[in-house]
Design an enzyme around this catalytic site. Structure first.
Site, PDB file in Angstrom:
ATOM      1  N   CYS A   1       0.836  -1.200   0.000  1.00 58.18           N
ATOM      2  CA  CYS A   1       0.000   0.000   0.000  1.00 58.18           C
ATOM      3  C   CYS A   1       0.878   1.260   0.000  1.00 58.18           C
ATOM      4  O   CYS A   1       1.461   1.600  -1.017  1.00 58.18           O
ATOM      5  CB  CYS A   1      -0.974  -0.031   1.171  1.00 58.18           C
ATOM      6  SG  CYS A   1      -2.356   1.120   1.007  1.00 58.18           S
TER       7      CYS A   1
ATOM      8  N   HIS B   1      -3.502  -5.323   0.195  1.00 61.52           N
ATOM      9  CA  HIS B   1      -2.931  -5.827   1.455  1.00 61.52           C
ATOM     10  C   HIS B   1      -2.984  -7.354   1.474  1.00 61.52           C
ATOM     11  O   HIS B   1      -3.968  -7.948   1.941  1.00 61.52           O
ATOM     12  CB  HIS B   1      -3.714  -5.269   2.651  1.00 61.52           C
ATOM     13  CG  HIS B   1      -3.518  -3.812   2.897  1.00 61.52           C
ATOM     14  ND1 HIS B   1      -2.624  -3.324   3.814  1.00 61.52           N
ATOM     15  CD2 HIS B   1      -4.095  -2.721   2.316  1.00 61.52           C
ATOM     16  CE1 HIS B   1      -2.657  -2.001   3.807  1.00 61.52           C
ATOM     17  NE2 HIS B   1      -3.552  -1.615   2.908  1.00 61.52           N
TER      18      HIS B   1
ATOM     19  N   GLU C   1      -1.631  -9.372   3.378  1.00 58.80           N
ATOM     20  CA  GLU C   1      -1.579  -9.946   4.731  1.00 58.80           C
ATOM     21  C   GLU C   1      -2.947 -10.363   5.253  1.00 58.80           C
ATOM     22  O   GLU C   1      -3.051 -11.237   6.124  1.00 58.80           O
ATOM     23  CB  GLU C   1      -0.925  -8.964   5.706  1.00 58.80           C
ATOM     24  CG  GLU C   1      -1.700  -7.691   5.996  1.00 58.80           C
ATOM     25  CD  GLU C   1      -1.368  -6.531   5.089  1.00 58.80           C
ATOM     26  OE1 GLU C   1      -1.563  -5.368   5.494  1.00 58.80           O
ATOM     27  OE2 GLU C   1      -0.910  -6.791   3.956  1.00 58.80           O
TER      28      GLU C   1
END
Length: 562
Positions: free
Chosen positions: A398, A525, A527
């Protein structure tokens, strides 16, 4: 529907979220379908506008919901895809009731906390609990509810009352209350003290809820005398006093509960014993034992803004852990405050500056995670430049991707004032700009949020290979700014290649740098979708590049494991 309510007492931060998740894991291992709800008593509509320093990371769901980080624990532990409605806040409840009042739904009645707010809470729980979140049809068997905060907090009172009413309406055998409490040890005396838990349970009972189980947090296993004392003064059977003492890693907690036969007691209470099976936790056991046995590690430089609180980057940390375990390594994360790398800090805090640079140079790879605001941006740019020039594996997420674009524009293309309009709205070379459809007047839920497809543009790029040559990547987003599409052709003259774009072809989603072992920036993202048994492909590639094993893996990938 069977409900398991997890409450907390004495102090916050005891690990109610991990406890609730672990209970769900054990029940799921018994063959039951599980869903979960997190109640946050704060007045915010959602977690989107709260500072990471105050509340930890904001977790983003597939539907774009910005929620409490505990929902990330639920998704990772239980392998679920939750919705924004699985996170209840006081703000959401009051907003829904007030909207009905404005529409005249209450037919002229005086709108009150009881029954209108409490009814709204009950209805919300009962409605959301039957929504399938595990990819199967029909409702789950058990809904695990976590009540945030501690018992006695004034903002929790409407929820406590609503849950008391829910217990009364569904019956004792359909509702199980597990109270998480602290058992401290006074250093001088060395005795496990039960009084804080006694007071906490007394407070809970005064509000109309009696715990069926106690989950006692302690540094060491509870003494039998402590269990007996807790049972006597809290009116909980000794067999229902669960001890969650400190363990080497959180994957041991479901095993800890299983070893204390927590599942048997919960299943009997909920009258599910006859339909459940013996819990199968072989995968969990193997994962926990593997982690404990690992000796080799990899040094990861995490250059960010909120490094003073690890929970600010919780999902990133978990994703690194998942990737490292798959690579038979332990993660050694070196937290670097981005501002400490800046030239200004060399004058104001020379020791911190020297330490930050020494730490960066000793790392095997560099990660710049997401964030907002201009604090620390200069330091992040220096970290990205260091990784690019020294061929150190780099992953920018990001803001980290935007930082790499700014750095290359300045130091490779010679656009000295290149910047993001977030940091300098007068820059002559705006390589990162505010999204056209974004709102500059409202902060909550106005970003580009949730799961969106990114189309892979170059089949032979590293990212495409890591995602098993898929034509697209489906990851979650959370951003207001993006790479300026008018500057793309200029940026690609530097050797930068935008290998992933959105479905319109105008938004740059993934960048790679040629002639570099691993230099990847992503606007999304990754994650948020990483799981213990299925590490994020990008994080796995990042770690493999750090230890020089990426190329062999790309030639023969094996489902995310070496």
């Amino acid at each position: 529907m069977k409900y398991v309510l997890v409450t907390g007492g004495v102090v916050s931060g005891l690990g109610k979220g991990v406890t609730a998740s672990s209970i769900g894991v054990v029940l799921k291992a018994c063959g039951l379908r599980v869903t979960s709800i997190k109640i946050d008593p704060y007045l915010n509509i959602d977690a989107g506008t709260m500072s990471p320093f105050e509340h930890g990371e904001v977790f983003v769901l597939d539907d774009g919901g910005e929620v409490d980080l505990d929902l990330g624990n639920y998704e990772r532990f239980l392998d679920l895809k939750l919705t924004r409605d699985n996170n209840i806040t006081t703000g959401k409840i009051y907003q829904s009731v007030l909207e009905k009042e404005r529409q005249g739904d209450y037919l002229g009645k005086t709108v009150q906390v009881v029954p209108h707010i409490t009814d709204a809470i009950k209805n919300w729980i009962e409605t959301v609990s039957i929504i399938p979140v595990d990819g199967k049809e029909g409702p789950a068997d058990v809904c695990v509810i976590e009540l945030g905060g501690t018992v006695g907090d004034i903002e929790s009172m409407p929820f406590i009352e609503a849950l008391r009413q829910l217990l009364f309406s569904v019956g004792q055998n359909n509702f199980c209350l597990i109270h998480v409490s602290l058992i401290p040890v006074l250093g001088v005396v060395g005795e496990q003290k039960t009084k804080p838990t006694q007071h906490s349970v007394r407070e809970l009972r005064a509000l109309g809820l009696t715990p069926h189980f106690l989950a006692c947090r302690s540094a060491e296993p509870l003494f039998e005398s402590t269990r007996q004392k807790l049972s006597q003064f809290c009116h909980v059977p000794v067999g229902n006093i669960l001890n969650i003492h400190d363990v080497p890693n959180i994957w041991h907690i479901p095993l800890l509960l299983r070893n204390q036969n927590a599942h048997d007691a919960i299943l009997r209470h909920l009258e599910l014993f006859s339909v459940a099976k013996t819990p199968n936790l072989e995968e969990w056991t193997g994962r926990a034992e593997i982690f404990d046995s690992l000796t080799n590690s990899v040094r990861i430089a995490m250059v960010g803004k909120y490094v003073g609180m690890a929970d600010s980057y919780l999902s990133v940390v978990k994703s690194l852990l998942h990737a490292c375990i798959a690579s038979s390594l332990k993660p050694a994360i070196d937290w670097i405050a981005a501002s400490d790398l800046e030239d200004e800090s060399a004058k104001s805090t020379p020791e911190a500056h020297a330490t930050a640079w020494r730490t960066l140079r000793n790392a095997a790879c560099v990660l710049v995670p997401g964030g907002f605001g201009d604090r620390g941006v200069k330091g992040m740019i220096l970290a990205a430049k260091y990784a690019r020039e020294n061929k150190v594996p780099y992953l920018g997420i990001c803001l980290g991707m935007q930082i790499s674009v700014i750095e290359i524009a300045r130091n490779v293309l010679g656009l000295e004032r290149a910047n993001s309009t977030e940091f300098d709205d007068r820059t002559p070379d705006p390589v990162v700009i505010f999204m056209p459809e974004g709102s500059k007047t409202h902060m909550g839920s106005t970003m580009r949020l949730g799961s969106r497809k990114t189309l892979v543009q170059t089949p032979d790029c590293i990212t495409a290979k890591l995602y098993h040559n898929s034509e697209y990547v489906d990851e979650r987003h959370r951003h207001r700014y993006e790479v300026n599409p008018d500057m793309v052709s200029i940026l690609e003259e530097s050797g930068l290649k935008f290998v992933g774009k959105d479905e319109t072809g105008k938004r740059m989603e993934i960048l790679e740098l040629k002639d570099h072992p691993f230099y990847v920036g992503v606007q999304f993202h990754p994650e948020y979708k990483s799981r213990p048994g299925r590490p994020s492909p990008l994080f796995l590639g990042f770690i493999l590049a750090a230890i020089g094993k990426l190329e062999p893996y790309l030639q023969n990938p094996r489902n995310g494991r070496l």
